[in-house]
Design an enzyme around this catalytic site. Sequence first.
Site, PDB file in Angstrom:
ATOM      1  N   LYS A   1     -11.241   9.925   6.044  1.00  0.00           N
ATOM      2  CA  LYS A   1     -10.587   8.734   6.586  1.00  0.00           C
ATOM      3  C   LYS A   1      -9.724   9.119   7.778  1.00  0.00           C
ATOM      4  CE  LYS A   1      -9.238   5.166   3.545  1.00  0.00           C
ATOM      5  NZ  LYS A   1      -8.387   4.780   2.401  1.00  0.00           N
TER       6      LYS A   1
HETATM    7  C1  E4P Z   1      -8.381   1.406   1.572  1.00  0.00           C
HETATM    8  O1  E4P Z   1      -9.100   2.336   1.860  1.00  0.00           O
HETATM    9  C2  E4P Z   1      -6.935   1.524   1.326  1.00  0.00           C
HETATM   10  O2  E4P Z   1      -6.725   2.664   0.553  1.00  0.00           O
HETATM   11  C3  E4P Z   1      -6.374   0.376   0.536  1.00  0.00           C
HETATM   12  O3  E4P Z   1      -7.320  -0.646   0.355  1.00  0.00           O
HETATM   13  C4  E4P Z   1      -5.046  -0.107   0.982  1.00  0.00           C
HETATM   14  O4  E4P Z   1      -4.639  -1.147   0.132  1.00  0.00           O
HETATM   15  P1  E4P Z   1      -3.136  -1.675   0.062  1.00  0.00           P
HETATM   16  O5  E4P Z   1      -2.877  -2.487   1.284  1.00  0.00           O
HETATM   17  O6  E4P Z   1      -3.110  -2.513  -1.187  1.00  0.00           O
HETATM   18  O7  E4P Z   1      -2.256  -0.473  -0.020  1.00  0.00           O
END
Ligand code: E4P
Length: 218
Positions: free
Chosen positions: A84
């Site tokens: 990522k």
């Molecule tokens: C996605 O890859 C992220 O880890 C995640 O969906 C973030 O979610 P949040 O906004 O609930 O922290």
Amino acid sequence: MRIFLDTANIDQIKKGVKLGVVSGVTTNPTLVAKEGHKDYEAVVKEICSIVNGPVSAEVVVNDKEAMLAQARKIATWASNVVVKIPSTADGLEVISQLARENIRVNMTLCFSVNQALLGALAGATYVSPFVGRLDDAGHDGMALVKDIVDVFKQYEYLTTEVLAASIRHPLHCVAAAKAGAHIATIPYKVLLQMTKHPLTDVGIERFLADWESVSENK
Ligand code: E4P
């Protein structure tokens, strides 16, 4: 639409995988920290061994060269790991280099069509629009997912998949599927909520009660 689990909780991942509907996992530094995992490499490797599908692990540095070096390292942890990288100018440079090295990237923290388009052009395998966080800020998060899907559909050469992220409740999943997202990454709690309907429970109870009453009459 495919379903990924958005968690670093090993137990939840094992339970989700058992249901046979989870085809990947996404993590982020917050989720890993929340579970108290101290050894990042070990936990990502463990998740990769449980899931038969892509597992996203985020870089935890922000400098361009450091991101590149860390991404290359993370990519060696397992064959199904996806790195990522954030949606920034430096991130794009890193993504395009990683794409040249056939390292799969999930471009994270995506909040606009322009960021998604650039991520796709740089060669990201997935772009992750953060629906819930946009909703929290008073914007329509799902409209962004739909817009990205619509734009990508117009150009055959854009093969990047749209991964709806920051999903907060079952209605988000329905909307993501209707919007044409390739994948929604969801918390385990939301996965369980998706299985539930009160009429299913009432129906089971009635079927069993009726069955029992006939059995008693015999
Ligand atoms: C996605 O890859 C992220 O880890 C995640 O969906 C973030 O979610 P949040 O906004 O609930 O922290």
